[in-house]
Write a protein that holds these residues in place. Sequence first.
Motif, PDB file in Angstrom:
ATOM      1  N   UNK A 158       0.767  -1.220  -0.045  1.00 12.56           N
ATOM      2  CA  UNK A 158       0.081  -0.054  -0.046  1.00 12.56           C
ATOM      3  C   UNK A 158       0.933   1.198  -0.099  1.00 12.56           C
ATOM      4  N   UNK A 159       1.856   1.420   0.736  1.00 10.17           N
ATOM      5  CA  UNK A 159       2.705   2.313   0.707  1.00 10.17           C
ATOM      6  C   UNK A 159       3.613   2.587  -0.291  1.00 10.17           C
ATOM      7  N   UNK A 160       3.846   1.579  -0.912  1.00  9.03           N
ATOM      8  CA  UNK A 160       4.651   1.657  -2.440  1.00  9.03           C
ATOM      9  C   UNK A 160       3.829   2.233  -3.407  1.00  9.03           C
ATOM     10  N   UNK A 161       2.384   1.584  -3.279  1.00 10.56           N
ATOM     11  CA  UNK A 161       1.553   2.235  -4.238  1.00 10.56           C
ATOM     12  C   UNK A 161       1.114   3.679  -4.029  1.00 10.56           C
ATOM     13  N   UNK A 162       1.084   4.219  -2.841  1.00 18.75           N
ATOM     14  CA  UNK A 162       1.090   5.582  -2.721  1.00 18.75           C
ATOM     15  C   UNK A 162       1.896   6.242  -3.303  1.00 18.75           C
ATOM     16  N   UNK A 163       3.282   5.994  -2.862  1.00 19.79           N
ATOM     17  CA  UNK A 163       4.530   6.635  -3.444  1.00 19.79           C
ATOM     18  C   UNK A 163       4.534   6.811  -5.149  1.00 19.79           C
ATOM     19  N   UNK A 164       4.455   5.693  -5.796  1.00 19.20           N
ATOM     20  CA  UNK A 164       4.349   5.397  -7.069  1.00 19.20           C
ATOM     21  C   UNK A 164       3.221   6.257  -7.715  1.00 19.20           C
ATOM     22  N   UNK A 165       2.110   5.945  -7.312  1.00 17.05           N
ATOM     23  CA  UNK A 165       0.977   6.770  -7.927  1.00 17.05           C
ATOM     24  C   UNK A 165       1.057   8.251  -7.764  1.00 17.05           C
TER      25      UNK A 165
ATOM     26  N   UNK B 232      12.135 -11.602  -0.240  1.00 20.92           N
ATOM     27  CA  UNK B 232      12.064 -10.690   0.466  1.00 20.92           C
ATOM     28  C   UNK B 232      12.893  -9.687   0.370  1.00 20.92           C
ATOM     29  N   UNK B 233      14.181 -10.058  -0.052  1.00 16.11           N
ATOM     30  CA  UNK B 233      15.325  -9.104  -0.220  1.00 16.11           C
ATOM     31  C   UNK B 233      15.040  -8.453  -1.568  1.00 16.11           C
ATOM     32  N   UNK B 234      14.471  -8.629  -2.595  1.00 21.38           N
ATOM     33  CA  UNK B 234      13.929  -8.035  -3.852  1.00 21.38           C
ATOM     34  C   UNK B 234      13.006  -6.958  -3.358  1.00 21.38           C
ATOM     35  N   UNK B 235      12.105  -7.573  -2.478  1.00 18.09           N
ATOM     36  CA  UNK B 235      10.999  -6.442  -2.137  1.00 18.09           C
ATOM     37  C   UNK B 235      11.649  -5.354  -1.346  1.00 18.09           C
TER      38      UNK B 235
ATOM     39  N   UNK C 282       8.982  -3.229  -8.276  1.00 12.91           N
ATOM     40  CA  UNK C 282       7.569  -3.489  -7.479  1.00 12.91           C
ATOM     41  C   UNK C 282       6.700  -4.294  -8.223  1.00 12.91           C
ATOM     42  N   UNK C 283       6.650  -4.201  -9.500  1.00 10.10           N
ATOM     43  CA  UNK C 283       5.642  -5.041 -10.253  1.00 10.10           C
ATOM     44  C   UNK C 283       5.855  -6.729 -10.248  1.00 10.10           C
ATOM     45  N   UNK C 284       7.227  -6.675 -10.169  1.00 15.22           N
ATOM     46  CA  UNK C 284       7.625  -8.169  -9.955  1.00 15.22           C
ATOM     47  C   UNK C 284       7.512  -8.718  -8.353  1.00 15.22           C
ATOM     48  N   UNK C 285       7.685  -7.877  -7.504  1.00 13.05           N
ATOM     49  CA  UNK C 285       7.584  -8.238  -6.270  1.00 13.05           C
ATOM     50  C   UNK C 285       6.007  -8.437  -5.869  1.00 13.05           C
ATOM     51  N   UNK C 286       5.007  -7.596  -6.415  1.00 15.90           N
ATOM     52  CA  UNK C 286       3.790  -7.619  -6.108  1.00 15.90           C
ATOM     53  C   UNK C 286       3.263  -9.193  -6.576  1.00 15.90           C
ATOM     54  N   UNK C 287       4.144  -9.756  -7.578  1.00 22.06           N
ATOM     55  CA  UNK C 287       3.501 -10.965  -7.953  1.00 22.06           C
ATOM     56  C   UNK C 287       4.220 -12.238  -7.043  1.00 22.06           C
ATOM     57  N   UNK C 288       5.557 -12.172  -7.062  1.00 21.15           N
ATOM     58  CA  UNK C 288       6.342 -13.407  -6.522  1.00 21.15           C
ATOM     59  C   UNK C 288       6.393 -13.396  -4.875  1.00 21.15           C
ATOM     60  N   UNK C 289       6.377 -12.079  -4.447  1.00 20.20           N
ATOM     61  CA  UNK C 289       6.606 -12.224  -2.955  1.00 20.20           C
ATOM     62  C   UNK C 289       5.454 -13.227  -2.113  1.00 20.20           C
ATOM     63  N   UNK C 290       3.853 -12.708  -2.758  1.00 22.56           N
ATOM     64  CA  UNK C 290       2.963 -13.543  -1.906  1.00 22.56           C
ATOM     65  C   UNK C 290       3.367 -15.179  -2.407  1.00 22.56           C
ATOM     66  N   UNK C 291       3.594 -15.437  -3.534  1.00 22.14           N
ATOM     67  CA  UNK C 291       3.839 -16.941  -3.756  1.00 22.14           C
ATOM     68  C   UNK C 291       5.074 -17.704  -2.916  1.00 22.14           C
ATOM     69  N   UNK C 292       6.118 -16.661  -2.707  1.00 21.71           N
ATOM     70  CA  UNK C 292       7.311 -17.179  -1.850  1.00 21.71           C
ATOM     71  C   UNK C 292       6.922 -17.214  -0.477  1.00 21.71           C
TER      72      UNK C 292
END
Length: 424
Positions: free
Chosen positions: A250-257, A304-307, A345-355
């Motif tokens: 959510x915080x990353x979305x705020x900054x990016x948007x 998590x390090x990528x995040x 961030x686009x990558x992390x939003x997909x891979x972190x929940x899976x990991x």
Amino acid sequence: MSGDLADASGGRLDQSPANPSAAAPRARSRLVIPALGLTQIIGYGTLYYSFSILAPAMARDFGWPTEWIFGALSGALLIGGLAAPWAGRWMDRYGAARIMTVGSLAAAAALIACALAPVGIAFVPALIAIEIASTLVQYGAAFALLVQQQSHTAQRSIVHLTLIAGFASTIFWPITTALHNALSWQQVYFVFAAMNLFICLPIHAWLSRLDRPPNETGNADGTTQSTVVDGSLPAAARRRGFILMAIGFALQSFVGSAILVHMLPLLGALGLGVAGVMVGTLFGPAQVASRFINMMFGKNLSQIRLAMISATLLPASAALLLLTAPSVPGALAFAVLFGMGNGLYSIVSGVLPLALFGSEGYGARQGQLMSVRLIVSSAAPFAFALLMENIGVSWALTITAVLGSGALLAFMGIARLSSEPHAG
């Protein structure tokens, strides 16, 4: 984690020569990412990136101020975010590819409804329909499809997909501009509806034939059903971990948007109006470059390090802009860091929940996270505009950087949960 997934996938592929009949399905599976990448480029290009170019003409035709059109978009994004959890549950129940097929049809219908709207009051519900359709066809759905079809290689596949889809703005900004030079915005939306109907819909329908919903057994074309991937986060820590992850996103979305929408006025207020075009040309390539670098050199990097890296780059870029303005080299460095942070961030939003949580229930989790991201993204531009107007651009940028730093703290909290011996 990604190394383990790749090894597991490799084990399965090594067994395949003993079954020559599996060669054709494997060949088809290699087309999944390029085909899905094409639909993502069209989906983001027609349903998202084109809007800012067409909005002034929409406002003129409806007799509205331009800010009303963007206000309608914010409201539509909010409603789309509220619908996202339902979309995620449908993906888990019926299969993401089937939901994307329906979504392509809905996107085409919504674009046509927008084009046919006689007045602004009729345009708004059609715009809401576009944002709901977007939750059915864009990244959240595409990531769920990859997890359902290729769970043991999904992390790598998501990186490849975002690399392809990262060209959506680069491709569709000039396409939309060229079309709009020759056509009205309504006619452009008819063209975009045709793209969703005659390109995306058949591809998604084909993809839906390569898998079955998670609650069914076997695959229609004889391919092996995807093995369940376990998450790395201990069961006792998963509730806290999910909350921290949602806060971080959510915080990353705020900054990016906030920064992306106000990029040009922000640079102008800092005395960098002349750098606007150069910054714009660097942002897109920086996003793609970060994904390519991660694909080439990030195989041994935990998710998590990528995040954490992604969460560091966004506030760091804002701080750099604030400290170096009105330096043009500083603004260009900001564009690179900001673009790379958004790309990761686009990558992390997909891979972190899976990991962290595994493949079971991935669609529902993506729907919940997508809801948080869309709601925050819809409010961020308005909040940032209020900050700039009432306390000044420097303080607005400072507050945004501080909020972005909170995402890093959230991901550090997840890393700590993962390492607690009593968490399991």
